[in-house]
Design an enzyme around this catalytic site. Structure first.
Site, short mmCIF file in Angstrom:
data_model
loop_
_atom_site.label_atom_id
_atom_site.label_comp_id
_atom_site.label_asym_id
_atom_site.label_seq_id
_atom_site.Cartn_x
_atom_site.Cartn_y
_atom_site.Cartn_z
CD GLU A 351 -3.02 -0.92 2.29
OE1 GLU A 351 -2.82 -0.09 3.20
OE2 GLU A 351 -4.00 -1.69 2.27
CD GLU A 439 -4.40 -5.47 3.67
OE1 GLU A 439 -3.19 -5.72 3.48
OE2 GLU A 439 -4.81 -4.49 4.32
C1 IDC Z 1 -2.85 -3.43 10.50
C2 IDC Z 1 -3.03 -4.49 11.55
C3 IDC Z 1 -2.71 -3.94 12.90
C4 IDC Z 1 -1.33 -3.32 12.87
C5 IDC Z 1 -1.25 -2.26 11.76
C6 IDC Z 1 0.11 -1.64 11.61
O1 IDC Z 1 -4.34 -4.99 11.49
O2 IDC Z 1 -2.79 -4.95 13.88
O3 IDC Z 1 -1.07 -2.70 14.11
O4 IDC Z 1 -1.57 -2.88 10.54
O5 IDC Z 1 1.05 -2.57 11.25
C7 IDC Z 1 -3.94 -2.08 5.77
C8 IDC Z 1 -2.61 -2.71 5.82
C9 IDC Z 1 -2.50 -3.68 6.98
C10 IDC Z 1 -3.22 -3.14 8.19
C11 IDC Z 1 -4.70 -3.09 7.85
C12 IDC Z 1 -5.60 -2.65 9.00
O6 IDC Z 1 -2.24 -3.32 4.61
O7 IDC Z 1 -1.16 -3.89 7.24
O8 IDC Z 1 -3.02 -4.02 9.25
N1 IDC Z 1 -4.88 -2.21 6.71
O9 IDC Z 1 -5.27 -1.37 9.43
N2 IDC Z 1 -4.41 -1.32 4.83
C13 IDC Z 1 -5.62 -0.89 5.16
C14 IDC Z 1 -5.95 -1.45 6.37
#
Ligand code: IDC
Length: 511
Positions: A351, A439
């Site tokens: 992302e 995702e």
């Molecule tokens: C989130 C995880 C969370 C973590 C955070 C930072 O759910 O536990 O603390 O990342 O690392 C994304 C990302 C994905 C995110 C997820 C939800 O690709 O890594 O995971 N998210 O926030 N993009 C949109 C949402």
């Protein structure tokens, strides 16, 4: 064609209608009844068939969903993404989009779909759909319909037009009874009259569009994947849809990359796994041993006949250019290692976000990494992100990458991203951009909050209707609503319902 005509009208009157027995007259349609010739006529044309017991039940009321979907099929409009589990939801959504009715008349929640449709609404839908140009004379109709004053103002135009066109006559007292229900017999009469007026002939009525089903088999059945047009296809060029789970960050939850989880997921009908190797946040850049965690997970997924996505999970390191050299070295190694492996998919930048653009940052990065992968001899499908956390497909569509087997990721979280993003995906697809939902979550974009299962279902329907492949975030037991698992899940004997969170239950039922 005749069979399809037969199916189109009667099929939607009631799910329990029977198609197989020709029924030229019904046990309960008497030759002296006022609707005899219409029902007989429509039955002769193959529009209607009765129930198994030979009855037509002409006096039963017709529901909003039954009436609307008949008209939708006559008009041959495709069902849109369904908003509820209701059988007619897709047609209702299309009818709403086409402006045949307003959302407050039949809310997309479906709560009124099974209610008897009112006459004024039935007439409105019929006129908007079949005879939208028809107009009538207010003075003449309002003075000749006794209960004209009880018609809601929003139905004036269509009611007046229907009266003027001779489609509606009213009862023997000269009343329209706008808020009353409509029987099946009356619905037939109305529809037949409108049809006669349009001149639509039965031959023009097409087979209703069936819900799509996809090949969701694994590697052994589908082999090497390729992108044809916007669709992911198998080695023989047939459409394939991949559905599965993304891991959480491998630095935090490596245990869920194991083969026992791949096996349990495959048993549930999933055919892909995504391995999220973060670059930052104690990810690969500072902790290169994660590469081996990823490889072990990938090999285990392949061993379970599941496609495996190798995800270079940039996130807090907003710009893919930041670790471009590391990415090139990594993907060179992976592409060489897996160049003969049909089950591998590369996702080169999870992302991109922050102050970057597609054309200045993501595209040049992608061009370099893609050429490294191709030079290493791999023609695997490559997934490419876009700015704003992989949502700016519109930017990519204006300036797409060259080359084969490239797809563009779009990520959504149901609590945050709704119709606007589906619309963006539709435009991207229409402009020829292949899309992969590598995702998505049932939660808000922070991975928590919710879950938002109603909106998630809209997304599922949308992805189904468009043949889109997806991975859900995430397979882990972290205390956040996007997580699919409860703590202490043991996958060795499969994953049972009570080991799944609310999100997990929903997502696992969609493989
Ligand atoms: C989130 C995880 C969370 C973590 C955070 C930072 O759910 O536990 O603390 O990342 O690392 C994304 C990302 C994905 C995110 C997820 C939800 O690709 O890594 O995971 N998210 O926030 N993009 C949109 C949402």
């Amino acid at each position: 064609m005749k069979n399809s005509i037969k199916k189109f009208l009667c099929g939607v009157l009631s799910a329990s209608f029977i198609f197989s027995v020709p029924c030229l007259a019904f046990t309960d349609v008497e030759s002296t009844s006022w609707y005899y010739s219409t029902v007989r006529n429509m039955s002769d044309k193959g529009y209607l068939k009765g129930y198994e017991d030979g009855s037509f039940r002409p006096k039963n009321t017709i529901s909003a969903a039954e009436f609307t979907s008949i008209v939708a099929r006559i008009k041959n409009i495709s069902p849109s993404a369904a908003t509820t589990e209701h059988w007619a939801s897709g047609y209702m959504a299309s009818a709403l989009e086409n402006g045949w009715y307003d959302w407050d008349e039949l809310p997309p929640t479906g709560e009124k779909y099974n209610e008897p449709i009112t006459r004024q609404l039935a007439v409105k839908i019929l006129m908007k759909a079949l005879l939208p140009e028809e107009r009538g004379d207010y003075g003449i109709v309002s003075s000749s319909v006794n209960d004209f004053s009880s018609i809601s103002g929003r139905y004036y135009d269509t009611t007046i037009a229907a009266y003027s066109a001779g489609i509606v006559k009213g009862d023997d007292k000269g009343n329209f009874n706008p808020s009353s229900a409509l029987t099946r017999a009356e619905a037939c009469t109305l529809i037949e009259k409108a049809l006669n007026k349009t001149g639509i002939s039965p031959a023009e009525i097409q087979e209703p569009i069936q819900p799509k089903t996809y090949n969701t088999n694994g590697i052994s059945a589908n082999g090497k994947l390729k992108v044809i047009g916007t669709q992911l296809c198998n080695e023989s060029g047939e459409p394939v849809v991949l559905r599965g789970m993304s891991t959480h960050g491998l630095q935090w939850f490596p245990q869920y990359a194991s083969e026992s989880y791949s096996k349990a997921l495959a048993q549930k009908g999933s055919n892909v796994r995504r391995f999220a190797m973060y670059t930052a946040e104690n990810g690969y850049i500072s902790n290169p041993s994660l590469k081996q965690t990823l490889i072990n997970g990938v090999d285990a997924a392949l061993a379970q006949d599941m496609y495996a996505i190798i995800d270079w999970h940039i996130l807090s390191d907003n710009d893919p250019m930041t670790y471009k050299e590391e990415a090139k070295a990594f993907f060179k190694e992976m592409a060489e290692k897996y160049k003969d492996e049909p089950g591998i998919i590369f996702e080169i930048c999870n992302e991109p976000n922050g102050n970057i653009t597609w054309s200045n940052n993501v595209k040049p990065y992608a061009e370099e990494v893609i050429s490294v992968i191709r030079e290493a001899g791999s023609d695997a499908v490559i997934l490419v992100g876009s700015p704003e956390w992989s949502q700016r497909l519109d930017e990519a569509a204006k300036d797409p990458l060259k080359g084969e087997n490239i797809m563009y990721t779009c990520h959504f979280y149901a609590g945050t991203h709704t119709q606007f993003l589906r619309d963006r995906i539709s435009s991207a697809l229409n402009s020829g951009l292949p899309v992969f939902i590598s995702e998505w979550g049932t939660s808000s974009a922070d991975g928590n909050g919710g879950t938002y299962l109603e909106e998630s279902q809209r997304w599922i329907d949308f992805m189904n209707n468009n043949g889109l492949s997806w991975c859900n975030w995430s397979l882990c037991d972290k205390n956040e609503s996007s997580a699919a698992l409860n703590p202490n899940t043991d996958p060795t004997d499969g994953i049972s319902e009570n080991e799944l969170t609310e999100s997990g239950k929903f997502v696992f039922s969609k493989f």
